[in-house]
Enzyme design. Structure first.
Site, PDB file in Angstrom:
ATOM      1  N   CYS A  77     133.425  62.139  32.105  1.00 52.83           N
ATOM      2  CA  CYS A  77     133.620  63.256  33.146  1.00 52.83           C
ATOM      3  C   CYS A  77     134.017  64.427  32.250  1.00 52.83           C
ATOM      4  O   CYS A  77     134.799  64.555  31.472  1.00 52.83           O
ATOM      5  CB  CYS A  77     134.764  63.066  34.069  1.00 52.83           C
ATOM      6  SG  CYS A  77     135.131  64.361  35.133  1.00 52.83           S
ATOM      7  N   HIS A 156     122.257  60.845  35.978  1.00 52.27           N
ATOM      8  CA  HIS A 156     122.261  61.969  37.095  1.00 52.27           C
ATOM      9  C   HIS A 156     120.688  62.111  37.323  1.00 52.27           C
ATOM     10  O   HIS A 156     119.789  62.072  36.676  1.00 52.27           O
ATOM     11  CB  HIS A 156     122.634  63.188  36.308  1.00 52.27           C
ATOM     12  CG  HIS A 156     124.209  63.448  36.173  1.00 52.27           C
ATOM     13  ND1 HIS A 156     125.042  63.745  36.857  1.00 52.27           N
ATOM     14  CD2 HIS A 156     124.772  62.998  35.037  1.00 52.27           C
ATOM     15  CE1 HIS A 156     126.250  63.738  36.274  1.00 52.27           C
ATOM     16  NE2 HIS A 156     126.185  63.170  35.179  1.00 52.27           N
ATOM     17  N   GLU A 206     128.855  62.780  43.787  1.00 50.25           N
ATOM     18  CA  GLU A 206     129.346  61.974  42.632  1.00 50.25           C
ATOM     19  C   GLU A 206     129.324  60.730  42.691  1.00 50.25           C
ATOM     20  O   GLU A 206     129.969  60.343  43.570  1.00 50.25           O
ATOM     21  CB  GLU A 206     130.582  62.706  42.001  1.00 50.25           C
ATOM     22  CG  GLU A 206     130.830  62.164  40.650  1.00 50.25           C
ATOM     23  CD  GLU A 206     131.945  62.957  39.936  1.00 50.25           C
ATOM     24  OE1 GLU A 206     132.684  62.603  39.137  1.00 50.25           O
ATOM     25  OE2 GLU A 206     132.033  64.072  40.401  1.00 50.25           O
ATOM     26  N   CYS A 215     131.116  68.946  38.641  1.00 51.14           N
ATOM     27  CA  CYS A 215     131.044  68.048  38.038  1.00 51.14           C
ATOM     28  C   CYS A 215     130.476  68.349  36.554  1.00 51.14           C
ATOM     29  O   CYS A 215     129.424  68.963  36.549  1.00 51.14           O
ATOM     30  CB  CYS A 215     129.709  67.005  38.571  1.00 51.14           C
ATOM     31  SG  CYS A 215     129.524  65.552  37.566  1.00 51.14           S
ATOM     32  N   GLY A 216     131.220  68.145  35.414  1.00 47.66           N
ATOM     33  CA  GLY A 216     130.742  68.723  34.132  1.00 47.66           C
ATOM     34  C   GLY A 216     129.528  67.938  33.667  1.00 47.66           C
ATOM     35  O   GLY A 216     128.624  68.852  33.191  1.00 47.66           O
ATOM     36  N   GLY A 218     127.353  66.713  35.375  1.00 47.48           N
ATOM     37  CA  GLY A 218     126.375  67.121  36.346  1.00 47.48           C
ATOM     38  C   GLY A 218     125.939  68.626  35.996  1.00 47.48           C
ATOM     39  O   GLY A 218     124.666  68.921  36.156  1.00 47.48           O
TER      40      GLY A 218
END
Length: 274
Positions: A77, A156, A206, A215-216, A218
């Site tokens: 994350c 992703h 997520e 969302c990093g 993401g």
């Protein structure tokens, strides 16, 4: 006797987690703790639980384990890693401004940007997210062609749209796509709309948590997908505007993705082990 555990609530652009220093507190069942503590109204309320641990390798300074709100363990994350950098520095656990953090998807380097007026404070953090992968057979079978699959250590699927989905639409489509047969390990889903050159408004479903404010990984995946599909210029930073704030993504010449964004404390307290 029930044991009380000290926790810190932090967020990176609204992506909020419960942080516990396992150098001080043992969490025997982190999956169940994450499920119980993450519940809105009935628990602390969060997107999940993050454990700050001793590393298992001499190449890292600390280790991160992260559990989604449904109890499943995540591999990485980006927002949580930035928060860990701020936590470690501001709580005096390290004096380093470059921290090597062990995660389930490799060692990530956190570069801390200190406040110009108060060097005890961390304003933002840049994370070396390593190289993106576009074809990971065990995570994606390639049957869906309405988006771009990107692995940032976790899977992703980025869909470019004409308009930002409403919450009901995001919930319906995100939940369905997370469990789509194309993704054997389930998947994080991003819906992105170009709003300016190298700028994308993005909403996230997520994996294991549902709708999150940011969302990093993401944001990194969205930037990679935008560049590889000709929607963004790799030579310039890509701004990803999420519900909770903006993350800046760079795909540099070393082929690594660098993510810069804020990290913030919310509150602290104690909670009983489940």
């Amino acid at each position: 006797m029930t044991k009380a555990v000290a926790f810190t609530k932090m967020h990176g652009a609204g992506n909020d987690y419960i942080y516990v220093n396992t150098l001080l507190y043992s969490i025997p069942d982190p999956s169940e703790a994450s499920r119980q503590w993450s519940r809105p109204h009935f628990g602390i309320g969060s997107d999940g639980l993050v454990l700050i641990c001793r590393p298992t390798t001499a190449d890292a300074d600390y280790r991160m384990r992260i559990f989604n709100a449904d109890g499943s363990e995540a591999m990485m994350c980006g927002n949580a890693s930035r928060c860990i950098g701020k936590y470690l520095y501001e709580k005096g656990l390290t004096t380093k401004t470059s921290i090597r953090l062990e995660t389930a998807s490799g060692i990530k380097v956190l570069n801390l940007h200190l406040n110009t007026d108060d060097s005890r404070r961390v304003d933002s953090v840049t994370v070396d997210m390593l190289e993106p992968r576009l074809d990971v057979a065990e995570q994606y079978d390639g049957t869906r062609t309405d988006g771009t699959f990107v692995s940032m250590g976790n899977p992703h699927f980025v869909i470019f749209a004409d308009e930002v989905p409403t919450t009901p639409v995001l919930t319906e489509r995100g939940s369905a796509l997370e469990h789509d047969k194309a993704f054997p390990q389930r998947c994080n889903i991003e819906f992105a709309v170009a709003t300016a050159p190298n700028t994308f408004r993005t909403r996230v479903w997520e994996r294991g948590s549902g709708i999150t404010m940011a969302c990093g990984t993401g944001a990194c995946a969205t930037a990679v997908a935008a560049i590889t599909t000709g929607r963004a210029d790799r030579s310039k930073p890509v701004e990803i505007v999420m519900d909770g704030g903006t993350l800046t993504i760079e795909w540099r010449s070393d082929n690594h993705i660098y993510m810069t964004g804020p990290a913030a404390f919310a509150f602290e307290g104690t909670v009983d082990l489940p």
